[in-house]
Design an enzyme around this catalytic site. Structure first.
Site, PDB file in Angstrom:
ATOM      1  N   LYS A  36       2.289   0.410   7.521  1.00  0.00           N
ATOM      2  CA  LYS A  36       2.258   0.109   6.088  1.00  0.00           C
ATOM      3  C   LYS A  36       3.661  -0.196   5.581  1.00  0.00           C
ATOM      4  O   LYS A  36       4.622   0.504   5.922  1.00  0.00           O
ATOM      5  CB  LYS A  36       1.649   1.294   5.335  1.00  0.00           C
ATOM      6  N   SER A  41      -4.080   2.439  -1.525  1.00  0.00           N
ATOM      7  CA  SER A  41      -3.081   1.390  -1.524  1.00  0.00           C
ATOM      8  C   SER A  41      -2.784   0.817  -0.136  1.00  0.00           C
ATOM      9  O   SER A  41      -2.067  -0.186  -0.014  1.00  0.00           O
ATOM     10  CB  SER A  41      -1.768   1.948  -2.115  1.00  0.00           C
ATOM     11  N   SER A  95      -5.494   6.795  -0.664  1.00  0.00           N
ATOM     12  CA  SER A  95      -5.032   5.507  -0.141  1.00  0.00           C
ATOM     13  C   SER A  95      -5.200   5.309   1.353  1.00  0.00           C
ATOM     14  O   SER A  95      -4.942   4.212   1.861  1.00  0.00           O
ATOM     15  CB  SER A  95      -3.559   5.289  -0.530  1.00  0.00           C
TER      16      SER A  95
END
Length: 464
Positions: free
Chosen positions: A83, A160, A184
């Site tokens: 990420k 997210s 997330s």
């Protein structure tokens, strides 16, 4: 059985065995993933940056090490996505923001170091909601990844950790790193048909990860099965590969939990109050999942909470906004910077809060956690849907609403939880079961998730 290194969607578990036994080479599998990224990611948009040359160099080094008898363990040679809020020295970490496209990471964080030390092959950085503040997975300036379960309509992947969810679901990585402040990891897992583990607060290191809320942030793995998630989690936890391999062979540690079943467990289920927020298709999938676990011998009992999940979700959101503003408010206070306006509205909700009010929120959280954990003592785990609806179209998203109705309370109380696919809706979109565990009882969430997974039809894949 002969292993096909070019087949899409190889499991981490199968790859580990194939690499160890010489049936496949990391370089060939990495090349196949890079080719798939080149072919499909222009449509999916999962990656912020792809490091093809470095990935191939690392994979070829893994080939030589394994051929020489120096297999590091089950994560050695595994292609994964990281990420884009995780620092790798010398690489740009944008945090999903156009305002940070020139931000070069000063040092590599502990979590990334552990994955590299375990032999993992980083394919690239996966997209994120700006500053990781948003559960739908949208990003106005850097692009919202497509949920690969519907290429006819742009549906959100969840956030997210949007790029990690979409990328793993589309077969553009074997697994990937997400972070979870209010859902997330579990929301992308739920919307994209993956297994996603949210660990207990403080269980994994967060240095080298751009903070949203230091109180609530937790990194975690996204993968295509519960066992794959376990293997990645153990690498993220810094467990030596030979220890992981031995535990897997001997069926000890977390691998014993994966095979323990659910007979005799007492599992909490949500009440009518909480069911009312879900769509009919989510409730149908949830009830079907409960029926599977009941059939496996689990005892299902309504779990009554003193506060509604909506109230807990709101309290969690207030802490996120306050700490998020403390970390990133300087960007959102400036009208001249190209910030995501949806995120700006959420971030500025933390501006102007007094220290007295902030400390009162933390005290309220501590008191509530003690009561909630006490309620859980009569249960082995609590079961909820992972989300209240299946993945909506991007143009249908209401940014004023947070999708973390069932996920944020887990962060608020510092618990652990696992999202595991529960099938497909009539429209062909993933549904998901969340297993909430007590603090530091990841083994129980994984035990229940593995039993449910084993008793369920195999999850299909969205793309061939």
């Amino acid at each position: 059985m002969t292993f096909d290194p070019d087949a899409p969607y190889p499991s981490l578990t199968a790859l580990a065995d194939a690499f160890r036994d010489g049936q496949a080479a990391p370089s060939r599998v990495t090349r196949a993933h890079l080719d798939r990224i080149e072919r499909l990611d222009p449509r999916i948009g999962a990656y912020q940056a792809v490091y093809a040359e470095d990935a191939m160099q690392a994979a070829e080094a893994a080939d030589r090490m394994i051929a020489a008898g120096n297999w590091l363990g089950p994560f050695h040679g595994i292609p994964f996505g990281l990420k884009d809020i995780c620092d790798v020295e010398g690489r740009v970490t944008t945090g999903g923001s156009r305002a940070m496209v020139d931000r070069v990471s000063p040092a590599t964080g502990t979590l990334a170091h552990r994955l590299f030390a375990a032999g993992g092959i980083m394919l690239g950085k996966t997209k994120t909601v700006e500053c990781a503040l948003g559960g739908w997975g949208t990003n106005q300036h850097m692009g919202t990844p497509w949920n690969p379960w519907d290429l006819g309509a742009h549906r959100v992947p969840g956030g997210s950790s949007s790029g990690t969810g979409a990328g793993v679901a589309a077969g553009l990585a074997v697994c990937g790193v997400g972070t979870d402040t209010g859902g997330s990891v579990r929301l992308p897992a739920g919307f994209c048909g993956l297994a996603g583990l949210k660990v207990t607060e403080g269980r994994l290191p967060t240095d080298g990860i751009l903070p949203l809320s230091q109180t609530l942030d937790t990194p975690g793995p996204l993968a295509r099965s519960v066992e794959d998630a376990v293997l990645m989690f153990l690498a993220m936890d810094g467990v030596d590969g030979w220890c992981v391999d031995r535990a897997r062979r001997d069926g000890t540690g977390l691998f014993a939990a994966l095979r323990a079943g659910v007979r005799g467990l007492r599992l909490g289920v949500v009440t009518e109050r909480e069911r009312a927020v879900c769509t009919a298709e989510v409730l149908d999938a949830y009830d079907a999942a409960l029926a599977v676990l009941r059939g496996l011998g689990a005892d299902l009992v309504p779990f009554e909470t003193p506060h509604s999940f909506a109230d807990l979700t709101a309290s969690c959101g207030r802490i996120i906004a306050i700490e998020g503003y403390a970390n990133h408010g300087h960007l959102y206070d400036r009208a001249d910077l190209p910030m995501d306006e949806d995120v700006r509205g959420r971030m500025l909700g933390g501006r102007g809060v007094t220290a007295r009010d902030y400390l009162a929120l933390l005290a309220e959280r501590a008191e509530g956690k003690a009561r909630f954990v006490a309620l859980m003592q009569g249960f082995d785990a609590v079961l909820t849907p992972s989300m209240t609806m299946t993945a909506p179209r991007l143009d249908e998203v209401d940014q004023a609403l947070a999708p973390g109705h069932f996920t944020r309370p887990v962060n608020y109380f510092g618990l652990c939880a696992l999202s595991v696919p529960s099938g497909l809706s009539p429209a062909g979109l993933p549904t998901s079961l969340q297993v909430i565990g007590k603090p530091h009882d990841e083994a129980m969430t994984l035990r229940i998730g593995a039993a449910f997974e084993a008793a369920s039809p195999p999850m299909p894949v969205p793309l061939d």
